[in-house]
Design an enzyme around this catalytic site. Structure first.
Site, PDB file in Angstrom:
ATOM      1  N   ASN A 134     -13.963 -16.473  47.866  1.00  0.00           N
ATOM      2  CA  ASN A 134     -15.306 -16.501  47.000  1.00  0.00           C
ATOM      3  C   ASN A 134     -16.451 -17.376  47.978  1.00  0.00           C
ATOM      4  OD1 ASN A 134     -16.915 -16.059  44.564  1.00  0.00           O
ATOM      5  ND2 ASN A 134     -15.659 -15.907  43.629  1.00  0.00           N
TER       6      ASN A 134
ATOM      7  N   HIS B 248     -11.300 -38.667  60.444  1.00  0.00           N
ATOM      8  CA  HIS B 248     -11.977 -39.733  61.257  1.00  0.00           C
ATOM      9  C   HIS B 248     -11.567 -41.127  61.684  1.00  0.00           C
ATOM     10  CE1 HIS B 248     -15.392 -37.439  62.997  1.00  0.00           C
ATOM     11  NE2 HIS B 248     -15.268 -37.027  61.445  1.00  0.00           N
TER      12      HIS B 248
ATOM     13  N   ALA C 179     -12.671 -23.391  41.698  1.00  0.00           N
ATOM     14  CA  ALA C 179     -13.921 -23.113  42.321  1.00  0.00           C
ATOM     15  C   ALA C 179     -14.168 -24.341  42.578  1.00  0.00           C
ATOM     16  CB  ALA C 179     -14.968 -23.316  41.291  1.00  0.00           C
TER      17      ALA C 179
ATOM     18  N   ALA D 219      -9.722 -26.448  39.356  1.00  0.00           N
ATOM     19  CA  ALA D 219     -11.372 -26.217  39.758  1.00  0.00           C
ATOM     20  C   ALA D 219     -11.946 -27.845  40.026  1.00  0.00           C
ATOM     21  CB  ALA D 219     -12.730 -25.717  38.591  1.00  0.00           C
TER      22      ALA D 219
END
Length: 187
Positions: A89, A119, A144, A162
């Protein structure tokens, strides 16, 4: 350096110096990825056109069942493996230097982030990185705004809720939610 040499080096040693050949290769790949994602995101594209452009991004022909709702972002491109009948999506980000595998039948929700790089903690070496793969099994649904972090494997049939931040492996058919993500149910 080729993509095959890059992958082989990562398997031997996931650490990447900010001044080395691996980093230089990543910068070159990033420029190409930005160019291709600009083409994907810059105008309306048919499903067939999107598959052609995504194939250029990942370096092989994606499955005819692959579907994408742009925009999509990648800062490398050539270390993404996409199975059959995958749907991505809009707004997803693929930081794929460490490798991202999406198994057959995956559904990826809006604005999902796949982050394969960390990092260095030492401020004097902050530009150095460690890249580890993300592997998403078959028939996984990622909701999402979820974030999947470096080194995570998500088992077949799992659901990532989500907004979840997935920091550790997810068992098959588990439902994971929260930040950091924890198992909250089963399929």
């Amino acid at each position: 350096m080729t993509i095959e040499e890059f992958r082989a080096q990562l398997q031997r040693d996931p650490d990447i110096s900010c001044n080395g050949e691996m980093h230089e290769f990543m910068n070159t790949a990033a420029a190409e990825a930005r160019m291709i994602t600009s083409e994907i995101n810059g105008a309306f594209r048919t499903e067939d056109e999107l598959r052609v452009l995504m194939s250029r991004l990942v370096g092989y022909r994606v499955d005819d069942g692959f579907r994408l709702f742009p925009p999509v972002y990648s800062d490398f491109g050539k270390n993404i493996t996409i199975g059959k009948n995958v749907f991505v999506n809009s707004g997803c980000c693929f930081q794929d230097q460490g490798g991202i595998t999406l198994g057959d039948g995956c559904l990826i929700g809006h604005n999902v982030i796949f982050a394969t790089i960390n990092h260095a903690k030492d401020p004097q070496r902050r530009g150095d990185m460690t890249a580890k793969p993300i592997v998403v099994g078959r028939d996984v649904w990622i909701g999402a705004h979820a974030t999947i972090l470096s080194g995570v494997t998500i088992g077949d049939g799992a659901i990532v809720a989500a907004g979840a931040v997935v920091t550790k492996d997810v068992p098959q058919r588990a439902i994971v939610g929260g930040a950091p993500g924890n198992v909250i149910g089963e399929v």
